[in-house]
Design a protein around this motif. Sequence first.
Motif, PDB file in Angstrom:
ATOM      1  N   SER A  59      42.304   8.406  27.410  1.00  0.00           N
ATOM      2  CA  SER A  59      42.576   7.130  28.075  1.00  0.00           C
ATOM      3  C   SER A  59      43.595   7.312  29.193  1.00  0.00           C
ATOM      4  CB  SER A  59      43.076   6.113  27.054  1.00  0.00           C
ATOM      5  OG  SER A  59      43.442   4.917  27.687  1.00  0.00           O
ATOM      6  N   ASN A  60      44.642   8.074  28.910  1.00  0.00           N
ATOM      7  CA  ASN A  60      45.662   8.327  29.932  1.00  0.00           C
ATOM      8  C   ASN A  60      45.066   9.040  31.138  1.00  0.00           C
ATOM      9  OD1 ASN A  60      47.537   7.163  28.229  1.00  0.00           O
ATOM     10  ND2 ASN A  60      48.590   9.068  27.732  1.00  0.00           N
ATOM     11  N   LEU A  61      44.218  10.035  30.900  1.00  0.00           N
ATOM     12  CA  LEU A  61      43.601  10.774  32.008  1.00  0.00           C
ATOM     13  C   LEU A  61      42.633   9.899  32.799  1.00  0.00           C
ATOM     14  CD1 LEU A  61      42.970  14.245  30.359  1.00  0.00           C
ATOM     15  CD2 LEU A  61      44.578  13.712  32.212  1.00  0.00           C
ATOM     16  N   GLN A  62      41.974   8.976  32.140  1.00  0.00           N
ATOM     17  CA  GLN A  62      41.082   8.068  32.860  1.00  0.00           C
ATOM     18  C   GLN A  62      41.873   7.140  33.783  1.00  0.00           C
ATOM     19  OE1 GLN A  62      38.703   6.464  29.508  1.00  0.00           O
ATOM     20  NE2 GLN A  62      36.970   7.148  30.754  1.00  0.00           N
ATOM     21  N   ASN A  63      43.072   6.770  33.354  1.00  0.00           N
ATOM     22  CA  ASN A  63      43.913   5.885  34.165  1.00  0.00           C
ATOM     23  C   ASN A  63      44.665   6.632  35.270  1.00  0.00           C
ATOM     24  OD1 ASN A  63      43.220   3.519  32.797  1.00  0.00           O
ATOM     25  ND2 ASN A  63      44.712   3.946  31.197  1.00  0.00           N
ATOM     26  N   ASP A  64      44.994   7.885  35.021  1.00  0.00           N
ATOM     27  CA  ASP A  64      45.698   8.715  36.007  1.00  0.00           C
ATOM     28  C   ASP A  64      45.376  10.161  35.684  1.00  0.00           C
ATOM     29  OD1 ASP A  64      47.439  10.153  37.648  1.00  0.00           O
ATOM     30  OD2 ASP A  64      49.091   8.760  37.359  1.00  0.00           O
ATOM     31  N   CYS A  65      44.644  10.824  36.556  1.00  0.00           N
ATOM     32  CA  CYS A  65      44.147  12.177  36.276  1.00  0.00           C
ATOM     33  C   CYS A  65      45.219  13.268  36.378  1.00  0.00           C
ATOM     34  CB  CYS A  65      42.973  12.504  37.177  1.00  0.00           C
ATOM     35  SG  CYS A  65      43.404  12.606  38.927  1.00  0.00           S
ATOM     36  N   ARG A  66      46.410  12.919  36.852  1.00  0.00           N
ATOM     37  CA  ARG A  66      47.472  13.931  36.950  1.00  0.00           C
ATOM     38  C   ARG A  66      47.939  14.344  35.558  1.00  0.00           C
ATOM     39  NH1 ARG A  66      51.842  10.978  40.273  1.00  0.00           N
ATOM     40  NH2 ARG A  66      51.120   9.354  38.854  1.00  0.00           N
ATOM     41  N   MET A  67      48.156  15.661  35.384  1.00  0.00           N
ATOM     42  CA  MET A  67      48.534  16.166  34.082  1.00  0.00           C
ATOM     43  C   MET A  67      49.203  17.523  34.220  1.00  0.00           C
ATOM     44  SD  MET A  67      46.160  18.629  34.323  1.00  0.00           S
ATOM     45  CE  MET A  67      46.548  19.452  32.817  1.00  0.00           C
ATOM     46  N   ALA A  68      49.731  17.996  33.096  1.00  0.00           N
ATOM     47  CA  ALA A  68      50.270  19.344  33.020  1.00  0.00           C
ATOM     48  C   ALA A  68      49.901  19.922  31.663  1.00  0.00           C
ATOM     49  CB  ALA A  68      51.786  19.331  33.201  1.00  0.00           C
ATOM     50  N   LEU A  69      49.737  21.232  31.629  1.00  0.00           N
ATOM     51  CA  LEU A  69      49.509  21.961  30.389  1.00  0.00           C
ATOM     52  C   LEU A  69      50.630  22.966  30.230  1.00  0.00           C
ATOM     53  CD1 LEU A  69      45.710  22.863  30.615  1.00  0.00           C
ATOM     54  CD2 LEU A  69      46.752  21.426  28.871  1.00  0.00           C
ATOM     55  N   LEU A  70      51.158  23.094  29.035  1.00  0.00           N
ATOM     56  CA  LEU A  70      52.153  24.123  28.720  1.00  0.00           C
ATOM     57  C   LEU A  70      51.512  25.108  27.763  1.00  0.00           C
ATOM     58  CD1 LEU A  70      55.092  25.204  28.839  1.00  0.00           C
ATOM     59  CD2 LEU A  70      55.504  23.870  26.758  1.00  0.00           C
ATOM     60  N   ILE A  71      51.532  26.379  28.154  1.00  0.00           N
ATOM     61  CA  ILE A  71      50.971  27.448  27.332  1.00  0.00           C
ATOM     62  C   ILE A  71      52.073  28.474  27.134  1.00  0.00           C
ATOM     63  CG2 ILE A  71      49.181  29.218  27.178  1.00  0.00           C
ATOM     64  CD1 ILE A  71      47.683  27.336  29.331  1.00  0.00           C
ATOM     65  N   SER A  72      52.343  28.824  25.884  1.00  0.00           N
ATOM     66  CA  SER A  72      53.489  29.672  25.571  1.00  0.00           C
ATOM     67  C   SER A  72      53.101  30.787  24.612  1.00  0.00           C
ATOM     68  CB  SER A  72      54.596  28.812  24.932  1.00  0.00           C
ATOM     69  OG  SER A  72      55.627  29.616  24.436  1.00  0.00           O
ATOM     70  N   SER A  73      53.774  31.912  24.747  1.00  0.00           N
ATOM     71  CA  SER A  73      53.568  33.025  23.827  1.00  0.00           C
ATOM     72  C   SER A  73      54.628  33.059  22.730  1.00  0.00           C
ATOM     73  CB  SER A  73      53.587  34.364  24.591  1.00  0.00           C
ATOM     74  OG  SER A  73      54.892  34.626  25.088  1.00  0.00           O
ATOM     75  N   SER A  74      55.440  32.036  22.641  1.00  0.00           N
ATOM     76  CA  SER A  74      56.528  32.053  21.657  1.00  0.00           C
ATOM     77  C   SER A  74      55.992  32.065  20.235  1.00  0.00           C
ATOM     78  CB  SER A  74      57.465  30.865  21.854  1.00  0.00           C
ATOM     79  OG  SER A  74      56.817  29.674  21.510  1.00  0.00           O
ATOM     80  N   ALA A  75      56.785  32.653  19.344  1.00  0.00           N
ATOM     81  CA  ALA A  75      56.429  32.744  17.929  1.00  0.00           C
ATOM     82  C   ALA A  75      57.510  32.102  17.064  1.00  0.00           C
ATOM     83  CB  ALA A  75      56.228  34.207  17.539  1.00  0.00           C
ATOM     84  N   ASN A  76      58.371  31.297  17.699  1.00  0.00           N
ATOM     85  CA  ASN A  76      59.462  30.625  17.005  1.00  0.00           C
ATOM     86  C   ASN A  76      60.422  31.625  16.367  1.00  0.00           C
ATOM     87  OD1 ASN A  76      60.795  28.242  16.421  1.00  0.00           O
ATOM     88  ND2 ASN A  76      59.846  28.041  14.413  1.00  0.00           N
ATOM     89  N   GLN A  77      60.715  32.684  17.101  1.00  0.00           N
ATOM     90  CA  GLN A  77      61.627  33.739  16.659  1.00  0.00           C
ATOM     91  C   GLN A  77      62.760  33.880  17.669  1.00  0.00           C
ATOM     92  OE1 GLN A  77      61.033  35.402  13.705  1.00  0.00           O
ATOM     93  NE2 GLN A  77      59.247  34.080  13.494  1.00  0.00           N
ATOM     94  N   ALA A  78      63.882  34.413  17.242  1.00  0.00           N
ATOM     95  CA  ALA A  78      65.019  34.626  18.150  1.00  0.00           C
ATOM     96  C   ALA A  78      64.636  35.538  19.315  1.00  0.00           C
ATOM     97  CB  ALA A  78      66.206  35.207  17.380  1.00  0.00           C
TER      98      ALA A  78
END
Length: 150
Positions: A59-78
């Motif tokens: 629904s949000n994309l239909q109202n405004d197609c602008r977006m961002a994606l976050l892709i991470s290699s983190s493993a929740n480690q120090a």
Amino acid sequence: MESREGIQQVLRELLSNQRLAVLSTHSTGQPYASLVAFACSDDLRFLYFVTPRTTRKFSNLQNDCRMALLISSSANQATDFHEAMAVTVVGSAGEISGPEKETALNRYLERHPYLEEFARSPTCAFVKVNARTYILVKNFQHVMEFHLEP
């Protein structure tokens, strides 16, 4: 500073090694984030995901197609503070259909075969992200931008 080709190679490796992304959309100024399984084109111009048409993200994309994606290699480690990478993909997204959808959907299902029933459901939308900029963060503070040429 890394070369354009070097950044592309790092991006390709990160995107091929990760299967999930956090999608950021908004509605009336309120941000919204959700997890999506994605696939990416070889040239990094397009990313794809599937979502039910009844979701807030759709629904949000239909109202405004602008977006961002976050892709991470983190493993929740120090060690992530020195070893993990994350990329923000900035662009626009919308549902696709027809022959373009079938070609991209086959690519998506090669990566996520366990999602075939979900992806082919008539209640789901197949969404194409038109990537404009990749913002890559390595070693917690090293930021690089990769802009796709129109």
